[in-house]
Scaffold this motif. Structure first.
Motif, PDB file in Angstrom:
ATOM      1  N   GLU A   4       5.757 -12.814   3.597  1.00  0.00           N
ATOM      2  CA  GLU A   4       5.231 -11.607   2.950  1.00  0.00           C
ATOM      3  C   GLU A   4       5.703 -10.350   3.694  1.00  0.00           C
ATOM      4  N   ILE A   5       5.700 -10.402   5.027  1.00  0.00           N
ATOM      5  CA  ILE A   5       6.179  -9.268   5.825  1.00  0.00           C
ATOM      6  C   ILE A   5       7.652  -9.018   5.539  1.00  0.00           C
ATOM      7  N   VAL A   6       8.457 -10.088   5.577  1.00  0.00           N
ATOM      8  CA  VAL A   6       9.893  -9.953   5.322  1.00  0.00           C
ATOM      9  C   VAL A   6      10.121  -9.366   3.938  1.00  0.00           C
ATOM     10  N   GLY A   7       9.398  -9.868   2.960  1.00  0.00           N
ATOM     11  CA  GLY A   7       9.568  -9.384   1.594  1.00  0.00           C
ATOM     12  C   GLY A   7       9.166  -7.935   1.428  1.00  0.00           C
ATOM     13  N   SER A   8       7.994  -7.579   1.927  1.00  0.00           N
ATOM     14  CA  SER A   8       7.522  -6.208   1.720  1.00  0.00           C
ATOM     15  C   SER A   8       8.349  -5.193   2.509  1.00  0.00           C
ATOM     16  N   LEU A   9       8.747  -5.533   3.737  1.00  0.00           N
ATOM     17  CA  LEU A   9       9.570  -4.594   4.501  1.00  0.00           C
ATOM     18  C   LEU A   9      10.995  -4.514   3.950  1.00  0.00           C
ATOM     19  N   THR A  10      11.485  -5.608   3.379  1.00  0.00           N
ATOM     20  CA  THR A  10      12.791  -5.570   2.715  1.00  0.00           C
ATOM     21  C   THR A  10      12.725  -4.620   1.530  1.00  0.00           C
ATOM     22  N   GLU A  11      11.655  -4.744   0.757  1.00  0.00           N
ATOM     23  CA  GLU A  11      11.471  -3.885  -0.405  1.00  0.00           C
ATOM     24  C   GLU A  11      11.354  -2.421   0.024  1.00  0.00           C
ATOM     25  N   ALA A  13       0.854  -1.185   0.000  1.00  0.00           N
ATOM     26  CA  ALA A  13       0.000   0.000   0.000  1.00  0.00           C
ATOM     27  C   ALA A  13       0.891   1.235   0.000  1.00  0.00           C
ATOM     28  N   ARG A  14       0.438   2.283  -0.669  1.00  0.00           N
ATOM     29  CA  ARG A  14       1.227   3.514  -0.705  1.00  0.00           C
ATOM     30  C   ARG A  14       1.096   4.301   0.588  1.00  0.00           C
ATOM     31  N   ASP A  15      -0.038   4.187   1.234  1.00  0.00           N
ATOM     32  CA  ASP A  15      -0.316   4.911   2.471  1.00  0.00           C
ATOM     33  C   ASP A  15       0.367   4.204   3.642  1.00  0.00           C
ATOM     34  N   TRP A  16       1.119   4.935   4.445  1.00  0.00           N
ATOM     35  CA  TRP A  16       1.868   4.329   5.547  1.00  0.00           C
ATOM     36  C   TRP A  16       0.942   3.661   6.556  1.00  0.00           C
ATOM     37  N   LYS A  17      -0.215   4.250   6.778  1.00  0.00           N
ATOM     38  CA  LYS A  17      -1.144   3.682   7.759  1.00  0.00           C
ATOM     39  C   LYS A  17      -1.699   2.344   7.267  1.00  0.00           C
ATOM     40  N   GLN A  18      -2.033   2.276   5.988  1.00  0.00           N
ATOM     41  CA  GLN A  18      -2.528   1.018   5.421  1.00  0.00           C
ATOM     42  C   GLN A  18      -1.433  -0.041   5.441  1.00  0.00           C
ATOM     43  N   ARG A  19      -0.183   0.370   5.136  1.00  0.00           N
ATOM     44  CA  ARG A  19       0.943  -0.583   5.196  1.00  0.00           C
ATOM     45  C   ARG A  19       1.091  -1.137   6.601  1.00  0.00           C
ATOM     46  N   ALA A  20       1.009  -0.262   7.605  1.00  0.00           N
ATOM     47  CA  ALA A  20       1.144  -0.689   9.000  1.00  0.00           C
ATOM     48  C   ALA A  20       0.031  -1.667   9.372  1.00  0.00           C
ATOM     49  N   ASP A  21      -1.203  -1.376   8.957  1.00  0.00           N
ATOM     50  CA  ASP A  21      -2.327  -2.279   9.231  1.00  0.00           C
ATOM     51  C   ASP A  21      -2.120  -3.626   8.549  1.00  0.00           C
ATOM     52  N   LYS A  34      13.425   3.446   1.304  1.00  0.00           N
ATOM     53  CA  LYS A  34      13.654   4.464   2.333  1.00  0.00           C
ATOM     54  C   LYS A  34      14.006   3.780   3.643  1.00  0.00           C
ATOM     55  N   ALA A  35      14.528   4.551   4.567  1.00  0.00           N
ATOM     56  CA  ALA A  35      14.900   4.008   5.877  1.00  0.00           C
ATOM     57  C   ALA A  35      13.639   3.609   6.640  1.00  0.00           C
ATOM     58  N   LEU A  36      13.689   2.454   7.278  1.00  0.00           N
ATOM     59  CA  LEU A  36      12.544   1.997   8.056  1.00  0.00           C
ATOM     60  C   LEU A  36      12.512   2.691   9.411  1.00  0.00           C
ATOM     61  N   SER A  37      11.315   2.912   9.925  1.00  0.00           N
ATOM     62  CA  SER A  37      11.175   3.441  11.274  1.00  0.00           C
ATOM     63  C   SER A  37      11.653   2.362  12.249  1.00  0.00           C
ATOM     64  N   LEU A  38      11.877   2.728  13.485  1.00  0.00           N
ATOM     65  CA  LEU A  38      12.330   1.754  14.480  1.00  0.00           C
ATOM     66  C   LEU A  38      11.329   0.612  14.621  1.00  0.00           C
TER      67      LEU A  38
END
Length: 182
Positions: free
Chosen positions: A106-113, A82-90, A118-122
């Motif tokens: 899927e989590i590992v893949g999408s957060l790796t991508e 999702a492009r929206d950060w809130k939707q990605r977090a959900d 951009k830098a990931l939040s903590l």
């Protein structure tokens, strides 16, 4: 799902666990039957899962040995985010809670991508590290290899990940040519 003593299962957000006993306990003044689980992931720990809520909580058997290559292959494929950060977090939270090994992949893949863009939040970085550890721990238990060897397999799959190049078109329409009159 019926849990047998000595079997290994996966508890969502905890990872692989060993079923060590069935016990009677009093909680909030009511007696109940619980499965005593020992967490096999790095942090360890013990869980007591109500026998009548095992399915509801999402406790499941380990993935099959034949599914491990599919899991690792999923890590190499591009995924939609999702492009929206809130939707990605959900989305990430929903996948994390499901307890599925394929959802962890899927989590590992999408957060790796996302980390390559951009830098990931903590918090997102913690979720990525946690998902990698849980996935590697399950692969380790299924394949009978060390956790570090399983983490290496996950790392290699992440490096082989195909990155989707998205060409963004401007979201405005040009009005026309500007002319200068002198």
């Amino acid at each position: 799902m019926i849990l047998t003593i000595g079997s290994k299962v996966v508890c969502p957000c905890q990872g692989p666990c060993l079923v060590v006993a069935s016990v009677e306990r009093a909680v909030a003044g009511e007696r109940g039957s619980f499965c005593h689980l020992v967490v096999l992931a790095d942090g360890g720990g013990e869980l007591f899962v109500p026998v009548d809520r095992v399915q509801t909580i999402g406790v499941r058997p380990l993935v099959k040995r034949s599914d491990v290559p599919k899991l690792l292959d999923q890590l190499t494929k591009t995924s939609e985010m999702a492009r929206d950060w809130k939707q990605r977090a959900d989305d990430v939270l929903r996948l994390f809670i499901s307890g599925s090994a394929f959802d962890l992949a899927e989590i590992v893949g999408s957060l790796t991508e996302l980390s390559k863009a951009k830098a990931l939040s903590l918090r997102r970085n913690w979720m990525l590290v946690r998902a990698i550890k849980l996935l590697a721990c399950e692969i380790s238990e299924v394949m009978g290899v060390t956790k570090s060897a399983a983490e290496e397999q996950v790392g290699q799959a992440r490096k082989a990940r195909k990155i989707a190049v998205v060409i963004k078109k401007p979201n405005y329409q040009p009005i026309g040519e500007f002319s200068r009159s002198i």
